[in-house]
Design an enzyme around this catalytic site. Sequence first.
Site, PDB file in Angstrom:
ATOM      1  N   GLU A  13       0.830  -1.199   0.000  1.00 20.36           N
ATOM      2  CA  GLU A  13       0.000   0.000   0.000  1.00 20.36           C
ATOM      3  C   GLU A  13       0.867   1.252   0.000  1.00 20.36           C
ATOM      4  O   GLU A  13       1.863   1.340   0.709  1.00 20.36           O
ATOM      5  CB  GLU A  13      -0.909   0.000   1.231  1.00 20.36           C
ATOM      6  CG  GLU A  13      -1.932   1.125   1.219  1.00 20.36           C
ATOM      7  CD  GLU A  13      -2.783   1.143   2.483  1.00 20.36           C
ATOM      8  OE1 GLU A  13      -3.894   1.675   2.421  1.00 20.36           O
ATOM      9  OE2 GLU A  13      -2.319   0.631   3.513  1.00 20.36           O
ATOM     10  N   CYS A  48      -0.440  -8.924   6.027  1.00 16.16           N
ATOM     11  CA  CYS A  48       0.016  -7.564   6.335  1.00 16.16           C
ATOM     12  C   CYS A  48       0.493  -7.474   7.782  1.00 16.16           C
ATOM     13  O   CYS A  48      -0.250  -7.802   8.709  1.00 16.16           O
ATOM     14  CB  CYS A  48      -1.097  -6.556   6.097  1.00 16.16           C
ATOM     15  SG  CYS A  48      -0.595  -4.848   6.464  1.00 16.16           S
TER      16      CYS A  48
END
EC number: 1.3.1.-
Length: 334
Positions: free
Chosen positions: A2, A91
């Site tokens: 991201e 993540c």
Amino acid sequence: MEGLLDHGLRDILTRVGGVDRCVSEFIRITDQLLPARSFTRVVPELLRGSRTRAGVPVRPQLLGSDPVCMAENAARLAELAPAGIDLNFGCPAKTVNRHRGGAVLLGEPELVHAIVAAVRRAVPADVPVSAKMRLGVDDEARLLDCAHAIDTAGAGELAVHARTKAHGYRPPAYWESVARVRQAVRLPVIANGDIWSVDDAARCRQVTGCGALMLGRGMVRRPGLALAIAAQGVRAAEPAASYGDAAVAALPWRRVVPLLADFWRDVCTRVERRHRAGRLKQWLNYLRVAYPEAQQAFDALRLVNDPEAIGAWLLSIEELPALVRRAPESENVQ
């Protein structure tokens, strides 16, 4: 990845070649059914048949901890005909983990199974469902439990990042643990972590037994990495000049420059003016590991934030490869 490898950079990198499929940044699922625009904002490729302009399929990735909400949003996403749906159990970001998303869920294999199973039931059979995980939260105690949970829940593929949440991105990557997963499950396993070069790719395949590899930061540093890996065993790679790097040989700096210029033009159409310079410097910061010329570019632009000045500088270096190509002809004329 991201904030770095978004649809703009996906578009640029997949032009180079060697990439079979992309997975998007995660789309956070909480307690709401997202509208279609929430998916197409992150994955605009959904508006083009779920492919980049180079024709590479893109699989949107969902991140969340509620099986019902994940299933409902997956069903909504499936209406947009994605190339597949990926589920994020990898993540390691503290903010994400605090809200029960990503790698922290690997401490609850039963929940991981419930999420994957709910999504698999919610979408049509012809929509592939895959997942990405790490080796665990603080250790590997539940590694195989989580892998089995994903396998038995109906996922079609599993990518494994060869570190725990606690490891973050610190080297080394524990490829031997990916081999344990591959040997324990029925579904195809994709190896990920610390694949920076063609040699790394070969060693990773040898250690893990995985034929498929997932590239992240390595591809951002060396845009020619996937192309060089794909060429391995098919034809001998060209010598990497003074760099000793097959990925750089596959995509020398003169071919990176037009990609940088196209990336900048894209950034200028969709990123706020005050953030544009940062996006270009971010990529140059990665590229300078492999390209001396990128270090020079980074140094030249370090204190420059004016988009017009950056655009003019990029235009000047974009013309250099053309001048180099014309030089031999000019010399022959003389």
